[in-house]
Design an enzyme around this catalytic site. Sequence first.
Site: not given
Length: 514
Positions: A272, A306
């Site tokens: 991720e 993110c």
Amino acid sequence: MSQSLASLQRYDFLKELGIGEVNSGACAGPEDWADVSGKELLEVISPIDGSVIAQVGLSSEKDYDHVIEAAECSFQKWRLVPAPKRGAIIRDVASELRRLKEPLGKLVTLEMGKIVEEGYGEVQEAMDIADFAVGLSRQLYGLSMQSERPNHRMYEQWHPLGVVGIITAFNFPVAVWSWNAMVAAVCGDTMVWKPSTKTPLCAIAVQHILNRVLKSHGGGGIFTLIIGKGARIGERMINDKRIALISSTGSTAMGRRVAEATSKRLARNILELGGNNAIIVAEDANLDLATRAILFGSVGTAGQRCTTTRRIIAQRKIIDDLVNRLVNSYKQVRIGNPLDSSTVMGPLVDQEAVETMIKALANLSSQGGKIVYGGERLKGPGNYVTPAIVLVPGNTQLVCEETFAPILYVMPYDTIDDAIRLNNEVPQGLASSIFTESLKYAEKFLSAVGSDCGIANVNIGTSGAEIGGAFGGEKDTGGGREAGSDSWKQYMRRQTTTINWSDDLPLAQGIKFG
Ligand code: NAD
């Protein structure tokens, strides 16, 4: 009085969470914390004012082996506990998180710098995924298939995988761990968590919560903790054959290293990694809605998510109007102490993050960029900046990089095809959105020739995902998926089983042998 002792008195919630002046950085289960004496001490500095909150003893090689052995040993028993019973323990973890939501949310704010409302939101996310995992514990379904052979039954079943290594980034010091750990726990795995050394206290506080719950259920190293530098403890984990799956969240550079090491030993990984998320604003968009979504997406968590909105791809006819609205909104953003409930934007995580932002902005003009708002370092203690809005001609080299700071690049487009091309042109592929009232634009954006990202939204910003969906992105974002949907399958091993209840031995494909 030492500075960290002063913190304990100033922030009484630290004691409620079990945080002391000096804390152990390794835990192999309830009442099995490593000894701190003789350890290198890590000073935990609050981005709010640069003060030392507490110290953490960095883990030694011996601590590391002890923690892994505890996780391995617990796995032998935990995998045999029926999944719904594992879920019942996770229900208690959720209750304990609920009870401590306020102090834990405040600790997230104190240690990482996001505003307290987002700190609470992060703990809420951990509770939500725990609730999801409780339900999931009764739904780890396998398919049953039609065998081509008479009197044969064929089906698949899912078994626990083993020890799972969870490596997390600083920006979601509780939630990202929970996406992995709550799901992996009901799947029957045991966990070793290596948090970012920028946010070790959140991990220690969570470990105290887990220890209390596990102790009430008879103990065991189901959840373990190891705090140390990526280059040392992180490297040991990714190269360790005893760890079946490494789930890592962080920069693309870190993810490449994890991919390399885990591929070499043929272990599983979930990556991720960094995002470079865009919102397309079409000429027919509801600009009030778009402006609000962009503001939350670009300034929320001080641009350190993110899924932060880093790029606006605006139709040429409305770009000036949109930029004016954004500048007006940015002017109203209250920057300051994130523990104060009226603050909208807190500090960056550390001085290095401030330097990186200032350096990126200094290089802009050589690439045709023009700052229209913000981008200054604020004087005084703490790592405060004003968020920046920058006009750029397109995806320049700087725009293609993920600068983990509140810089919003705005670029124009003419046709929907141009907009989609600009959206997809960067190396990363995490979150994307379009604001439009047009069904055709929206459907094209969501189609196979549309956004190439793991997340594609219509009339919602890029940031703030719900746990029910699978979360993650493509290309340099790593391809991993965590949290909801069927992400659980990555934490288990699939076994295809065929049972013959006939007295014959027919072969598949009708092969006659012998
Ligand atoms: P980072 O890459 O610096 O560190 C992340 C973690 O990796 C830390 O725990 C670190 O110690 C560890 N690490 C570093 N080198 C390692 C190595 N060689 N072996 C094993 N572990 C190692 O990232 P950060 O600055 O903490 O976080 C910001 C980054 O994380 C941004 O790029 C952001 O986009 C990304 N992020 C992605 C997601 C997502 O779900 N896609 C979520 C949150 C953050």
